[in-house]
Design an enzyme around this catalytic site. Structure first.
Site, mmCIF file in Angstrom:
data_model
loop_
_atom_site.group_PDB
_atom_site.id
_atom_site.type_symbol
_atom_site.label_atom_id
_atom_site.label_comp_id
_atom_site.label_asym_id
_atom_site.label_seq_id
_atom_site.Cartn_x
_atom_site.Cartn_y
_atom_site.Cartn_z
ATOM 1 N N TYR A 135 -25.578 -41.931 -1.344
ATOM 2 C CA TYR A 135 -25.793 -40.622 -1.976
ATOM 3 C C TYR A 135 -27.037 -39.994 -1.357
ATOM 4 O O TYR A 135 -28.160 -40.457 -1.589
ATOM 5 C CB TYR A 135 -25.951 -40.805 -3.483
ATOM 6 N N LYS A 163 -21.819 -39.417 -0.150
ATOM 7 C CA LYS A 163 -21.878 -38.185 -0.930
ATOM 8 C C LYS A 163 -22.979 -37.343 -0.310
ATOM 9 O O LYS A 163 -24.170 -37.693 -0.367
ATOM 10 C CB LYS A 163 -22.167 -38.459 -2.407
#
Length: 292
Positions: A135, A163
């Site tokens: 992330y 992400k």
């Protein structure tokens, strides 16, 4: 390894009622999201107010989502912190409870360099042996995973996706030139860029606003020939949602739909009455336009 999901995943809120986690609201929300096309449930992330939850709450939230999901869609749980050992412990608990994958944010406050990021992420992946979504959200962590580092980590058998909340399409293109995207998935972390992100080869979205409008987001992904048209009403709503930082505005809309009361935990505070009224009007306009 196939991608964990393609299309729209949702970064679930944590509904509260009287400052307690509302587990019944979570159960209703799981069914609402799946019934409306969500491809993955992301639990205990930024939108869930993760830092304000204690470990026991996080584990019970995850267990509630897993039990209600009944294997219908993959469940990803945010277990990353700036403490490698605590991240391992949280990830192992998630694995025991039945999570399908974990999501690891870049360490914050206790910052590190790219070698440290590699060591941190690989230590967790090695210990847990679950699929990992990295992330990258530099706006919140003041740290970024460089494309070379993503390429290195993509060679790890358990690190399978990113992400990407940079909103930087040069960054996306650089990563795409370095990784095998048939095996390593790229998910946008920005609701507002999804038409371009999908058109340029992104595999999906981990969405905030999809907490309340899941079908609309999934439609943007699946109807490739009409993405811009489907996105127009979403874009108007996203402008209204930008009144304050996530998850403050989306929790107001979730409360309108009956998923808990409109509550956030300190240090977050709710929108004022005028902001609530303006956001509600925008949401009603969105629903009228989409349902027309």
């Amino acid at each position: 390894m196939a991608h964990i999901f393609e299309g729209t995943g949702v970064a679930m809120i944590t509904p509260f009622t009287n400052n307690e986690v509302d587990y019944e609201a979570i159960r209703r929300q799981v069914n609402f999201l799946i019934d409306n096309g969500i491809q993955s449930l992301i639990v205990n992330g930024t939108t869930a107010e993760n830092p304000s939850l204690v470990d026991e709450e996080k584990d019970q939230i995850l267990k509630t989502v897993i039990d209600e999901n009944r294997g219908r869609v993959p469940i990803v749980v945010g277990t990353g912190t700036n403490n490698t050992q605590r991240s391992i412990e949280a990830s192992l608990r998630a694995k025991v409870l039945g999570a399908d994958a974990i999501m690891l944010i870049t360490p914050y406050y206790l910052k590190t360099n790219q070698r440290g990021l590699i060591a941190h992420f690989e230590a967790i992946a090695d210990a847990v042996e679950l699929p990992v979504i990295l992330y990258n959200v530099p706006s919140r962590t003041n740290s970024t995973i460089e494309p070379e580092t993503v390429a290195h980590l993509s060679q790890h058998p358990y690190i399978v996706a990113l992400k990407d909340a940079t909103n930087d399409f040069d960054y996306l293109a650089d990563i795409q030139s370095r990784v095998d995207t048939s095996k390593f998935a790229l998910y946008s972390g920005n609701d507002d860029n999804i038409v371009r992100y999908f058109n340029e080869g992104g595999h999906g979205l981990i969405s905030v606003a999809a907490n309340v409008i899941p079908a609309a987001f999934q439609r943007v992904y699946t109807d490739a020939n009409n993405r811009a048209r489907h996105f127009e009403p979403i874009d108007k709503l996203l402008t209204a949602l930008s009144v304050d930082v996530n998850p403050i505005p989306i929790k107001f809309l979730a409360a309108l739909e009956g998923f808990g009361q409109y509550e956030v935990r300190l240090p977050l505070v709710c929108l004022n009455e005028q902001e609530q009224a303006t956001l509600k009007e925008a949401y009603m306009q969105f629903k009228a336009e989409v349902q027309a």
